[in-house]
Design a protein around this motif. Sequence first.
Motif, PDB file in Angstrom:
ATOM      1  N   THR A  83     -28.474  -4.906  19.782  1.00 53.82           N
ATOM      2  CA  THR A  83     -27.808  -4.591  18.512  1.00 53.82           C
ATOM      3  C   THR A  83     -27.860  -3.093  18.216  1.00 53.82           C
ATOM      4  OG1 THR A  83     -27.720  -5.242  16.199  1.00 53.82           O
ATOM      5  CG2 THR A  83     -29.923  -4.977  17.090  1.00 53.82           C
ATOM      6  N   ARG A  84     -28.993  -2.472  18.584  1.00 50.86           N
ATOM      7  CA  ARG A  84     -29.164  -1.053  18.257  1.00 50.86           C
ATOM      8  C   ARG A  84     -28.246  -0.165  19.092  1.00 50.86           C
ATOM      9  NH1 ARG A  84     -33.392  -4.109  17.856  1.00 50.86           N
ATOM     10  NH2 ARG A  84     -35.007  -3.812  16.288  1.00 50.86           N
ATOM     11  N   ASN A  85     -27.744  -0.688  20.160  1.00 48.91           N
ATOM     12  CA  ASN A  85     -26.902   0.106  21.066  1.00 48.91           C
ATOM     13  C   ASN A  85     -25.436  -0.318  21.071  1.00 48.91           C
ATOM     14  OD1 ASN A  85     -28.371   2.213  22.329  1.00 48.91           O
ATOM     15  ND2 ASN A  85     -29.591   0.686  23.409  1.00 48.91           N
ATOM     16  N   MET A  86     -25.056  -1.174  20.116  1.00 47.23           N
ATOM     17  CA  MET A  86     -23.664  -1.649  20.155  1.00 47.23           C
ATOM     18  C   MET A  86     -22.672  -0.502  20.088  1.00 47.23           C
ATOM     19  SD  MET A  86     -21.334  -3.850  17.565  1.00 47.23           S
ATOM     20  CE  MET A  86     -20.583  -2.340  16.938  1.00 47.23           C
ATOM     21  N   GLN A  87     -23.055   0.580  19.428  1.00 47.25           N
ATOM     22  CA  GLN A  87     -22.131   1.718  19.350  1.00 47.25           C
ATOM     23  C   GLN A  87     -22.630   2.920  20.157  1.00 47.25           C
ATOM     24  OE1 GLN A  87     -21.580   1.713  14.999  1.00 47.25           O
ATOM     25  NE2 GLN A  87     -19.413   1.317  15.395  1.00 47.25           N
ATOM     26  N   ASN A  88     -23.385   2.647  21.206  1.00 46.50           N
ATOM     27  CA  ASN A  88     -23.805   3.709  22.136  1.00 46.50           C
ATOM     28  C   ASN A  88     -22.693   3.809  23.191  1.00 46.50           C
ATOM     29  OD1 ASN A  88     -24.868   5.165  24.270  1.00 46.50           O
ATOM     30  ND2 ASN A  88     -26.931   4.367  23.990  1.00 46.50           N
ATOM     31  N   TYR A  89     -21.743   4.691  22.921  1.00 51.78           N
ATOM     32  CA  TYR A  89     -20.499   4.667  23.699  1.00 51.78           C
ATOM     33  C   TYR A  89     -20.689   5.058  25.160  1.00 51.78           C
ATOM     34  CZ  TYR A  89     -18.746   3.996  19.027  1.00 51.78           C
ATOM     35  OH  TYR A  89     -18.546   3.479  17.777  1.00 51.78           O
ATOM     36  N   MET A  90     -21.674   5.944  25.424  1.00 49.93           N
ATOM     37  CA  MET A  90     -21.924   6.306  26.828  1.00 49.93           C
ATOM     38  C   MET A  90     -22.465   5.092  27.589  1.00 49.93           C
ATOM     39  SD  MET A  90     -21.068   9.407  26.751  1.00 49.93           S
ATOM     40  CE  MET A  90     -21.758  10.548  27.906  1.00 49.93           C
ATOM     41  N   LEU A  91     -23.301   4.310  26.909  1.00 49.96           N
ATOM     42  CA  LEU A  91     -23.850   3.110  27.544  1.00 49.96           C
ATOM     43  C   LEU A  91     -22.738   2.074  27.767  1.00 49.96           C
ATOM     44  CD1 LEU A  91     -26.326   1.536  28.562  1.00 49.96           C
ATOM     45  CD2 LEU A  91     -26.770   0.836  26.203  1.00 49.96           C
ATOM     46  N   LEU A  92     -21.871   1.930  26.777  1.00 47.24           N
ATOM     47  CA  LEU A  92     -20.757   0.970  26.917  1.00 47.24           C
ATOM     48  C   LEU A  92     -19.861   1.373  28.090  1.00 47.24           C
ATOM     49  CD1 LEU A  92     -19.827   0.451  23.148  1.00 47.24           C
ATOM     50  CD2 LEU A  92     -21.230  -1.036  24.594  1.00 47.24           C
ATOM     51  N   ASP A  93     -19.585   2.685  28.190  1.00 51.64           N
ATOM     52  CA  ASP A  93     -18.791   3.170  29.334  1.00 51.64           C
ATOM     53  C   ASP A  93     -19.491   2.839  30.645  1.00 51.64           C
ATOM     54  OD1 ASP A  93     -16.706   4.276  27.893  1.00 51.64           O
ATOM     55  OD2 ASP A  93     -17.498   6.317  27.928  1.00 51.64           O
ATOM     56  N   ALA A  94     -20.809   3.061  30.661  1.00 52.79           N
ATOM     57  CA  ALA A  94     -21.554   2.870  31.921  1.00 52.79           C
ATOM     58  C   ALA A  94     -21.548   1.403  32.360  1.00 52.79           C
ATOM     59  CB  ALA A  94     -22.992   3.387  31.773  1.00 52.79           C
ATOM     60  N   VAL A  95     -21.763   0.467  31.433  1.00 50.53           N
ATOM     61  CA  VAL A  95     -21.733  -0.941  31.857  1.00 50.53           C
ATOM     62  C   VAL A  95     -20.294  -1.371  32.146  1.00 50.53           C
ATOM     63  CG1 VAL A  95     -23.892  -1.569  30.707  1.00 50.53           C
ATOM     64  CG2 VAL A  95     -21.726  -1.927  29.499  1.00 50.53           C
ATOM     65  N   GLY A  96     -19.343  -0.691  31.517  1.00 42.90           N
ATOM     66  CA  GLY A  96     -17.927  -0.978  31.782  1.00 42.90           C
ATOM     67  C   GLY A  96     -17.511  -0.585  33.190  1.00 42.90           C
ATOM     68  N   ARG A  97     -18.262   0.348  33.791  1.00 43.76           N
ATOM     69  CA  ARG A  97     -17.916   0.752  35.160  1.00 43.76           C
ATOM     70  C   ARG A  97     -18.519  -0.189  36.206  1.00 43.76           C
ATOM     71  NH1 ARG A  97     -18.261   6.041  32.709  1.00 43.76           N
ATOM     72  NH2 ARG A  97     -20.467   6.168  33.200  1.00 43.76           N
ATOM     73  N   THR A  98     -19.314  -1.186  35.755  1.00 43.60           N
ATOM     74  CA  THR A  98     -19.802  -2.212  36.686  1.00 43.60           C
ATOM     75  C   THR A  98     -18.906  -3.441  36.524  1.00 43.60           C
ATOM     76  OG1 THR A  98     -21.248  -3.515  35.224  1.00 43.60           O
ATOM     77  CG2 THR A  98     -22.139  -1.433  36.051  1.00 43.60           C
ATOM     78  N   GLN A  99     -19.162  -4.440  37.343  1.00 40.01           N
ATOM     79  CA  GLN A  99     -18.440  -5.705  37.162  1.00 40.01           C
ATOM     80  C   GLN A  99     -19.405  -6.805  36.716  1.00 40.01           C
ATOM     81  OE1 GLN A  99     -14.855  -6.460  37.599  1.00 40.01           O
ATOM     82  NE2 GLN A  99     -15.025  -4.274  37.157  1.00 40.01           N
ATOM     83  N   LYS A 100     -20.618  -6.421  36.307  1.00 41.98           N
ATOM     84  CA  LYS A 100     -21.617  -7.407  35.870  1.00 41.98           C
ATOM     85  C   LYS A 100     -21.209  -7.989  34.526  1.00 41.98           C
ATOM     86  CE  LYS A 100     -25.352  -7.073  38.550  1.00 41.98           C
ATOM     87  NZ  LYS A 100     -26.051  -8.121  39.221  1.00 41.98           N
ATOM     88  N   PRO A 101     -21.470  -9.276  34.308  1.00 44.03           N
ATOM     89  CA  PRO A 101     -21.303  -9.801  32.961  1.00 44.03           C
ATOM     90  C   PRO A 101     -22.160  -9.012  31.967  1.00 44.03           C
ATOM     91  CG  PRO A 101     -21.594 -11.598  34.530  1.00 44.03           C
ATOM     92  CD  PRO A 101     -21.841 -10.316  35.283  1.00 44.03           C
ATOM     93  N   VAL A 102     -21.590  -8.757  30.799  1.00 43.69           N
ATOM     94  CA  VAL A 102     -22.276  -7.966  29.763  1.00 43.69           C
ATOM     95  C   VAL A 102     -22.332  -8.799  28.490  1.00 43.69           C
ATOM     96  CG1 VAL A 102     -22.088  -5.923  28.278  1.00 43.69           C
ATOM     97  CG2 VAL A 102     -21.436  -5.761  30.690  1.00 43.69           C
ATOM     98  N   VAL A 103     -23.540  -9.042  27.978  1.00 45.49           N
ATOM     99  CA  VAL A 103     -23.658  -9.653  26.649  1.00 45.49           C
ATOM    100  C   VAL A 103     -23.758  -8.516  25.645  1.00 45.49           C
ATOM    101  CG1 VAL A 103     -25.289 -10.841  25.123  1.00 45.49           C
ATOM    102  CG2 VAL A 103     -24.538 -11.940  27.217  1.00 45.49           C
ATOM    103  N   LEU A 104     -22.785  -8.448  24.765  1.00 45.41           N
ATOM    104  CA  LEU A 104     -22.712  -7.360  23.790  1.00 45.41           C
ATOM    105  C   LEU A 104     -23.122  -7.902  22.424  1.00 45.41           C
ATOM    106  CD1 LEU A 104     -21.886  -4.458  23.011  1.00 45.41           C
ATOM    107  CD2 LEU A 104     -19.551  -5.315  22.715  1.00 45.41           C
ATOM    108  N   LYS A 105     -24.347  -7.544  22.018  1.00 46.50           N
ATOM    109  CA  LYS A 105     -24.823  -8.040  20.723  1.00 46.50           C
ATOM    110  C   LYS A 105     -24.110  -7.321  19.585  1.00 46.50           C
ATOM    111  CE  LYS A 105     -29.049 -10.136  21.798  1.00 46.50           C
ATOM    112  NZ  LYS A 105     -30.279 -10.469  21.075  1.00 46.50           N
TER     113      LYS A 105
END
Length: 357
Positions: free
Chosen positions: A204-226
């Motif tokens: 929840t604390r990182n839902m708007q951590n845009y660099m982190l969102l970009d980084a997981v977006g560059r993988t193909q792993k399932p992402v649970v976004l709280k």
Amino acid sequence: MIVVMRSNCSDENIEHVLTFLKNQGLTGHPSVGAERTIIGVLGSVGPSGAPGGLGGINPTLGENLESLPGVESVLRVSKPYKLASREFHPEDTIVDVPTACVSEGVVHIGGNAVIMMAGPCTVETEKQLMTTAEAVRKEGAVILRGGAFKPSTSPYGFRGLGEDGLKLLAKARATFGMAVITEVMTPTDVPLVCEYADILQIGTRNMQNYMLLDAVGRTQKPVVLKRGMSATFEEWLLAAEYVLSQGNPNVILCERGIRTFEKATRNTMDISAFPLIERLSHLPIISDPSQGTGRRDLVGPMSLASIAAGTDALLIEVHPNPDEALKDGAQSLTLDQFQSLMPEAQAVARAVGRTFI
Ligand code: E4P
Ligand code: PEP
């Protein structure tokens, strides 16, 4: 903007549209449905060409696109999030997670079956993790949760075992065949956590951590976004859009309660999220009633309410001895409480026409 292709269009027609868009400085994201393919267009398409003019359509661009072979129509997407919207992708997205303990070898999050994800809040010791994993697996959980990199409000609180915790999770997966979900907190940790996890959790604390969102977006792993603890649905779906727009389609939303003025619970579980998100987005949505309430006596009732309201999975904290847990003991179920919850959850799932694994 969305380009709707004719149901009988060819692969060449789709390629042609994608090339046309590229030549205009735009990006096309095709989504292949059972009936037809639609192509989401990202980039500036507004009449003035102004950045962010994603909703309006430059008339010439729209007409040119409509005249391409295989194109049925060009539509405006009314929402600020595009790839996450139901308009862009009318069919439900199902995220597949490789899971050795089920006969098919994979669980489908977002399908008819409600999935149980359970385990300790935090990986503390090998014994604690293995005891919990064995117990929750025995009752039917197929995905094991456990934090190795832990967010902590206080810098003096326990912050997890780091890579040693990930190694223990991998050992539990090898022993019990469950898939593993664990939190990743920084972009630099993404490759490491990807080595061990089947699902990356964004807290929840990182839902708007845009660099982190970009980084997981560059993988193909399932992402649970709280859901951020004070995020609106729109902010949450725009956060999902970050991951999707980097090319990772495997996003799962997680309602985990929001901050309100109420002090009797740690957070206020927003049960309306399940039916509302289903209208706004094609993405699966799961429920975390442990964080959502902060109280183990409420985890059961909120689990059942979430299933009735349409959750695709439950994410539940369980500990062999919650009173001694290093984190979140008050909201962790005992092994016995978890055992009692499972048949109730299965009964509610059946009552609303769903199965449960
Ligand atoms: C989740 O498990 C978090 O690490 C935990 O809830 C944080 O709790 P805190 O805010 O009390 O540190
Ligand atoms: C967790 O599930 O471990 C967690 C930190 O949850 P949240 O981000 O919802 O607080």
